[in-house]
Motif scaffolding. Structure first.
Motif, PDB file in Angstrom:
ATOM      1  N   MET A  59       0.776  -1.112   0.014  1.00 44.03           N
ATOM      2  CA  MET A  59       0.087  -0.052   0.060  1.00 44.03           C
ATOM      3  C   MET A  59       0.784   1.200   0.084  1.00 44.03           C
ATOM      4  O   MET A  59       0.585   2.303  -0.861  1.00 44.03           O
ATOM      5  CB  MET A  59      -0.945  -0.038   1.385  1.00 44.03           C
ATOM      6  CG  MET A  59      -1.814   1.287   1.216  1.00 44.03           C
ATOM      7  SD  MET A  59      -2.819   1.326  -0.195  1.00 44.03           S
ATOM      8  CE  MET A  59      -3.920  -0.116  -0.153  1.00 44.03           C
ATOM      9  N   VAL A  60       2.024   1.296   0.825  1.00 40.36           N
ATOM     10  CA  VAL A  60       2.786   2.467   0.887  1.00 40.36           C
ATOM     11  C   VAL A  60       3.480   2.653  -0.603  1.00 40.36           C
ATOM     12  O   VAL A  60       3.553   3.664  -0.969  1.00 40.36           O
ATOM     13  CB  VAL A  60       3.878   2.230   1.964  1.00 40.36           C
ATOM     14  CG1 VAL A  60       4.902   3.272   1.734  1.00 40.36           C
ATOM     15  CG2 VAL A  60       3.181   2.477   3.405  1.00 40.36           C
ATOM     16  N   GLU A  61       3.847   1.726  -1.230  1.00 37.03           N
ATOM     17  CA  GLU A  61       4.356   1.516  -2.459  1.00 37.03           C
ATOM     18  C   GLU A  61       3.523   2.155  -3.593  1.00 37.03           C
ATOM     19  O   GLU A  61       3.760   3.057  -4.486  1.00 37.03           O
ATOM     20  CB  GLU A  61       5.027   0.461  -3.010  1.00 37.03           C
ATOM     21  CG  GLU A  61       6.238  -0.197  -2.230  1.00 37.03           C
ATOM     22  CD  GLU A  61       6.672  -1.544  -2.507  1.00 37.03           C
ATOM     23  OE1 GLU A  61       5.808  -2.461  -3.274  1.00 37.03           O
ATOM     24  OE2 GLU A  61       7.645  -2.095  -2.080  1.00 37.03           O
ATOM     25  N   ILE A  62       2.098   1.658  -3.320  1.00 37.37           N
ATOM     26  CA  ILE A  62       1.201   2.072  -4.216  1.00 37.37           C
ATOM     27  C   ILE A  62       0.849   3.747  -3.996  1.00 37.37           C
ATOM     28  O   ILE A  62       1.010   4.421  -5.104  1.00 37.37           O
ATOM     29  CB  ILE A  62      -0.253   1.411  -4.268  1.00 37.37           C
ATOM     30  CG1 ILE A  62       0.045  -0.025  -4.800  1.00 37.37           C
ATOM     31  CG2 ILE A  62      -1.557   2.222  -4.785  1.00 37.37           C
ATOM     32  CD1 ILE A  62      -1.020  -0.979  -4.525  1.00 37.37           C
ATOM     33  N   ALA A  79       3.882   5.839  -5.355  1.00 37.03           N
ATOM     34  CA  ALA A  79       3.798   5.909  -6.830  1.00 37.03           C
ATOM     35  C   ALA A  79       2.947   6.924  -7.254  1.00 37.03           C
ATOM     36  O   ALA A  79       2.956   7.588  -8.276  1.00 37.03           O
ATOM     37  CB  ALA A  79       3.806   4.640  -7.448  1.00 37.03           C
ATOM     38  N   ALA A  80       1.738   6.717  -6.778  1.00 41.57           N
ATOM     39  CA  ALA A  80       0.627   7.707  -7.156  1.00 41.57           C
ATOM     40  C   ALA A  80       0.810   9.218  -6.717  1.00 41.57           C
ATOM     41  O   ALA A  80       0.395  10.023  -7.495  1.00 41.57           O
ATOM     42  CB  ALA A  80      -0.731   7.504  -6.269  1.00 41.57           C
ATOM     43  N   PHE A  81       1.531   9.407  -5.653  1.00 43.46           N
ATOM     44  CA  PHE A  81       2.012  10.770  -5.413  1.00 43.46           C
ATOM     45  C   PHE A  81       2.963  11.330  -6.057  1.00 43.46           C
ATOM     46  O   PHE A  81       3.792  12.302  -5.495  1.00 43.46           O
ATOM     47  CB  PHE A  81       1.976  10.966  -3.908  1.00 43.46           C
ATOM     48  CG  PHE A  81       0.414  11.066  -3.333  1.00 43.46           C
ATOM     49  CD1 PHE A  81      -0.538  11.958  -3.488  1.00 43.46           C
ATOM     50  CD2 PHE A  81      -0.101   9.977  -2.714  1.00 43.46           C
ATOM     51  CE1 PHE A  81      -1.888  12.157  -3.100  1.00 43.46           C
ATOM     52  CE2 PHE A  81      -1.180  10.018  -2.328  1.00 43.46           C
ATOM     53  CZ  PHE A  81      -2.426  10.911  -2.561  1.00 43.46           C
ATOM     54  N   GLY A  82       3.838  10.384  -6.824  1.00 39.85           N
ATOM     55  CA  GLY A  82       5.259  10.769  -7.359  1.00 39.85           C
ATOM     56  C   GLY A  82       6.416  10.703  -6.380  1.00 39.85           C
ATOM     57  O   GLY A  82       7.252  11.748  -6.704  1.00 39.85           O
ATOM     58  N   GLY A  83       6.296   9.868  -5.306  1.00 39.65           N
ATOM     59  CA  GLY A  83       7.253   9.707  -4.457  1.00 39.65           C
ATOM     60  C   GLY A  83       8.571   9.172  -4.942  1.00 39.65           C
ATOM     61  O   GLY A  83       8.529   8.556  -5.856  1.00 39.65           O
ATOM     62  N   LYS A  84       9.670   9.018  -4.278  1.00 39.00           N
ATOM     63  CA  LYS A  84      10.743   8.399  -4.657  1.00 39.00           C
ATOM     64  C   LYS A  84      11.313   7.686  -3.672  1.00 39.00           C
ATOM     65  O   LYS A  84      11.248   7.991  -2.286  1.00 39.00           O
ATOM     66  CB  LYS A  84      11.892   9.491  -4.940  1.00 39.00           C
ATOM     67  CG  LYS A  84      13.346   8.990  -5.277  1.00 39.00           C
ATOM     68  CD  LYS A  84      14.389  10.240  -5.541  1.00 39.00           C
ATOM     69  CE  LYS A  84      15.584   9.992  -5.648  1.00 39.00           C
ATOM     70  NZ  LYS A  84      16.793  10.950  -5.436  1.00 39.00           N
TER      71      LYS A  84
END
Length: 92
Positions: free
Chosen positions: A73-76, A79-84
């Motif tokens: 869930m954290v990975e999703i 990715a959705a918020f453009g994190g690195k």
């Protein structure tokens, strides 16, 4: 503009919450009356609680997430918020 003491703000909040509860109860009452008027013969007689928000219906307990589900869930979300993704050693 006049500032209100904190106690007055809490009183206003209580008044607002009571107003909303009464509005929810009125809407539930109308819904119950209509549902019972058009329910058909031999069907369940509806109660007010059936239409109240946060009613007494038993809900299924939430399933606890595993560590893997949490990481997914954290990975999703990342990715959705453009994190690195930055690993512990500082690499990407």
């Amino acid at each position: 503009m006049e500032t209100l003491p904190v106690t007055d703000l809490f009183l206003l909040l209580d008044q607002y919450e009571n107003h909303e509860k009464r509005a929810d109860a009125r809407a539930a009452l109308i819904s119950m009356i209509l549902a019972n008027a058009f329910r058909g013969k031999g069907k369940k007689v509806y109660k007010l609680e059936d239409f109240m928000l946060g009613g007494k219906k038993k809900r299924e307990p939430k399933k606890k997430q595993s560590i893997e589900e949490m990481v997914t869930m954290v990975e999703i979300l990342n990715a959705a918020f453009g994190g690195k993704v930055v690993k512990k050693d500082g690499s990407s």
